[in-house]
Design a protein around this motif. Structure first.
Motif, mmCIF file in Angstrom:
data_model
loop_
_atom_site.group_PDB
_atom_site.id
_atom_site.type_symbol
_atom_site.label_atom_id
_atom_site.label_comp_id
_atom_site.label_asym_id
_atom_site.label_seq_id
_atom_site.Cartn_x
_atom_site.Cartn_y
_atom_site.Cartn_z
ATOM 1 N N PRO A 146 1.441 2.384 -13.375
ATOM 2 C CA PRO A 146 0.659 3.063 -12.337
ATOM 3 C C PRO A 146 -0.635 2.290 -12.074
ATOM 4 C CG PRO A 146 0.740 4.380 -14.353
ATOM 5 C CD PRO A 146 1.580 3.171 -14.582
ATOM 6 N N THR A 147 -1.145 2.457 -10.882
ATOM 7 C CA THR A 147 -2.366 1.753 -10.482
ATOM 8 C C THR A 147 -3.518 2.017 -11.441
ATOM 9 O OG1 THR A 147 -1.618 1.977 -8.207
ATOM 10 C CG2 THR A 147 -3.894 1.338 -8.529
ATOM 11 N N SER A 148 -3.628 3.232 -11.948
ATOM 12 C CA SER A 148 -4.716 3.582 -12.870
ATOM 13 C C SER A 148 -4.734 2.671 -14.098
ATOM 14 C CB SER A 148 -4.600 5.043 -13.305
ATOM 15 O OG SER A 148 -3.342 5.280 -13.914
ATOM 16 N N GLU A 149 -3.566 2.282 -14.571
ATOM 17 C CA GLU A 149 -3.496 1.405 -15.752
ATOM 18 C C GLU A 149 -4.033 0.013 -15.432
ATOM 19 O OE1 GLU A 149 -2.590 1.832 -18.978
ATOM 20 O OE2 GLU A 149 -2.269 3.982 -18.709
ATOM 21 N N GLU B 52 -3.386 -10.908 -9.405
ATOM 22 C CA GLU B 52 -2.114 -10.402 -9.903
ATOM 23 C C GLU B 52 -2.280 -9.818 -11.299
ATOM 24 O OE1 GLU B 52 2.260 -12.244 -10.775
ATOM 25 O OE2 GLU B 52 1.244 -12.876 -8.939
ATOM 26 N N TYR B 53 -1.673 -8.652 -11.502
ATOM 27 C CA TYR B 53 -1.683 -7.969 -12.792
ATOM 28 C C TYR B 53 -0.262 -7.528 -13.104
ATOM 29 C CZ TYR B 53 -6.627 -7.953 -11.832
ATOM 30 O OH TYR B 53 -7.889 -8.359 -11.523
ATOM 31 N N ASP B 54 0.298 -7.996 -14.211
ATOM 32 C CA ASP B 54 1.655 -7.645 -14.631
ATOM 33 C C ASP B 54 2.674 -7.876 -13.518
ATOM 34 O OD1 ASP B 54 0.886 -6.797 -17.224
ATOM 35 O OD2 ASP B 54 0.309 -4.842 -16.423
ATOM 36 N N ILE C 78 -6.221 0.949 -2.500
ATOM 37 C CA ILE C 78 -5.570 -0.279 -2.964
ATOM 38 C C ILE C 78 -4.483 -0.686 -1.981
ATOM 39 C CG2 ILE C 78 -4.252 -1.294 -4.877
ATOM 40 C CD1 ILE C 78 -6.761 -0.162 -6.066
ATOM 41 N N GLN C 79 -4.296 -1.990 -1.831
ATOM 42 C CA GLN C 79 -3.100 -2.515 -1.183
ATOM 43 C C GLN C 79 -2.472 -3.438 -2.213
ATOM 44 O OE1 GLN C 79 -3.606 -5.162 2.163
ATOM 45 N NE2 GLN C 79 -1.486 -4.920 2.788
ATOM 46 N N ARG C 80 -1.203 -3.184 -2.540
ATOM 47 C CA ARG C 80 -0.531 -4.033 -3.526
ATOM 48 C C ARG C 80 0.936 -4.201 -3.147
ATOM 49 N NH1 ARG C 80 0.224 -0.736 -9.222
ATOM 50 N NH2 ARG C 80 1.850 0.659 -8.513
ATOM 51 N N ARG C 81 1.513 -5.258 -3.695
ATOM 52 C CA ARG C 81 2.957 -5.479 -3.517
ATOM 53 C C ARG C 81 3.517 -6.205 -4.718
ATOM 54 N NH1 ARG C 81 4.133 -10.792 -1.580
ATOM 55 N NH2 ARG C 81 2.267 -11.775 -0.787
#
Length: 130
Positions: A3-6, A93-95, A127-130
């Protein structure tokens, strides 16, 4: 996928100038009774996902960061430091998840005083992520 919180928790913990340590004064999803001064990251509703023509799935989650403390000004300033750390980050980038934009919706806002007379401020991050 986490999840984004992590991921936001990981970013905050990486910045040693903030002095945040997970499960010491930094938490995810549940604000504990102690310590008096802490930061908690919550997943909150964001915007619907977008699928582009090239098949890339952009997601628009959001988090709320809540900062609690005994002193009004110190607590505000702690959350303002978090605001400065996160607002405007991009293309990291994260994980294996690309964060194309991390944007604060506003500066820290007063939330309330809890049952133990500790002040709480909040900050909403889109947030915007992909």
């Amino acid at each position: 996928m986490k999840p984004t919180s992590e991921h936001i928790k990981d970013i905050l913990e990486e910045d040693s100038s903030l002095g945040l340590v997970f499960k010491d004064n930094l938490f995810v999803g549940l604000e504990p009774d102690k310590p008096d001064q802490c930061v908690t990251v919550f997943d909150i509703p964001g915007e619907p996902s977008q699928i582009t023509i090239d098949g890339k799935d952009y997601r628009y989650p959001a988090v709320q960061i809540r900062c609690r403390g005994a002193d009004y000004l110190d607590t505000y300033n702690r959350l303002y430091d978090i605001y400065k750390e996160l607002h405007g980050r991009s293309h990291e980038e994260y994980d294996g998840v690309l964060y194309t934009a991390i944007i604060a919706q506003s500066e820290p806002e007063f939330f309330d005083w809890d049952e133990n007379s500790r002040v709480r401020f909040i900050l909403k991050i889109k947030i915007q992520r992909r």
